[in-house]
Write a protein that holds these residues in place. Sequence first.
Motif, PDB file in Angstrom:
ATOM      1  N   LEU A  63      42.375  52.920  42.911  1.00 62.81           N
ATOM      2  CA  LEU A  63      41.596  51.691  42.918  1.00 62.81           C
ATOM      3  C   LEU A  63      41.891  50.993  44.232  1.00 62.81           C
ATOM      4  O   LEU A  63      43.049  50.663  44.521  1.00 62.81           O
ATOM      5  N   ILE A  64      40.873  50.783  45.032  1.00 63.06           N
ATOM      6  CA  ILE A  64      41.028  50.138  46.334  1.00 63.06           C
ATOM      7  C   ILE A  64      40.434  48.735  46.262  1.00 63.06           C
ATOM      8  O   ILE A  64      39.256  48.567  45.951  1.00 63.06           O
ATOM      9  N   ALA A  65      41.275  47.752  46.545  1.00 64.97           N
ATOM     10  CA  ALA A  65      40.842  46.353  46.578  1.00 64.97           C
ATOM     11  C   ALA A  65      40.578  45.987  48.031  1.00 64.97           C
ATOM     12  O   ALA A  65      41.496  45.983  48.858  1.00 64.97           O
ATOM     13  N   LYS A  66      39.320  45.726  48.335  1.00 65.31           N
ATOM     14  CA  LYS A  66      38.937  45.357  49.703  1.00 65.31           C
ATOM     15  C   LYS A  66      39.013  43.835  49.820  1.00 65.31           C
ATOM     16  O   LYS A  66      38.155  43.130  49.305  1.00 65.31           O
ATOM     17  N   ASN A  67      40.044  43.358  50.496  1.00 66.90           N
ATOM     18  CA  ASN A  67      40.280  41.930  50.654  1.00 66.90           C
ATOM     19  C   ASN A  67      39.481  41.430  51.851  1.00 66.90           C
ATOM     20  O   ASN A  67      39.794  41.773  52.995  1.00 66.90           O
ATOM     21  N   ALA A 102      46.666  54.288  40.968  1.00 69.68           N
ATOM     22  CA  ALA A 102      47.322  53.750  42.158  1.00 69.68           C
ATOM     23  C   ALA A 102      46.405  52.673  42.724  1.00 69.68           C
ATOM     24  O   ALA A 102      45.221  52.917  42.965  1.00 69.68           O
ATOM     25  N   VAL A 103      46.941  51.480  42.928  1.00 68.45           N
ATOM     26  CA  VAL A 103      46.154  50.358  43.441  1.00 68.45           C
ATOM     27  C   VAL A 103      46.581  50.076  44.869  1.00 68.45           C
ATOM     28  O   VAL A 103      47.767  49.879  45.148  1.00 68.45           O
ATOM     29  N   GLY A 104      45.610  50.082  45.757  1.00 67.60           N
ATOM     30  CA  GLY A 104      45.879  49.775  47.154  1.00 67.60           C
ATOM     31  C   GLY A 104      44.981  48.654  47.614  1.00 67.60           C
ATOM     32  O   GLY A 104      43.824  48.571  47.212  1.00 67.60           O
ATOM     33  N   SER A 105      45.522  47.774  48.451  1.00 71.54           N
ATOM     34  CA  SER A 105      44.749  46.665  48.987  1.00 71.54           C
ATOM     35  C   SER A 105      44.590  46.864  50.487  1.00 71.54           C
ATOM     36  O   SER A 105      45.559  47.164  51.184  1.00 71.54           O
ATOM     37  N   GLY A 140      48.805  52.987  54.871  1.00 66.85           N
ATOM     38  CA  GLY A 140      49.758  53.211  53.787  1.00 66.85           C
ATOM     39  C   GLY A 140      49.114  53.894  52.590  1.00 66.85           C
ATOM     40  O   GLY A 140      49.737  54.730  51.929  1.00 66.85           O
ATOM     41  N   ILE A 141      47.860  53.563  52.336  1.00 66.37           N
ATOM     42  CA  ILE A 141      47.144  54.186  51.218  1.00 66.37           C
ATOM     43  C   ILE A 141      46.982  55.679  51.476  1.00 66.37           C
ATOM     44  O   ILE A 141      47.196  56.499  50.588  1.00 66.37           O
TER      45      ILE A 141
END
Length: 103
Positions: free
Chosen positions: A35-39, A7-10, A20-21
Amino acid sequence: MKVEVVAVGSITPYPGSAGGIFDWAAVFQDHCKYLIAKNMMHSKIAHFSDYYDSKSGQHFRKSYFPYEVKIPTLLQEAMQQLARTGLRPSLAWEDKSIPILLY
């Protein structure tokens, strides 16, 4: 057969971006990897308070051990050139005339 789901969360530094994550993690639980993408958005220094400081964030990280990646900040000049040329950052990366990332 072994199948793994990621599961990919941004998330962004803005309050509420990680909610939401946490909601999805309550459904998926440990049936997938995260997998967490920290923008980083507009800053070199960004604190993701929802993700690190909230009880929900602490529970999520402690329970699911997510992988984390950082999406660096795009320079404002790069954003303007990307808008003019219609290129995506992934394609503009090869064009050294467009300064893509803020370091």
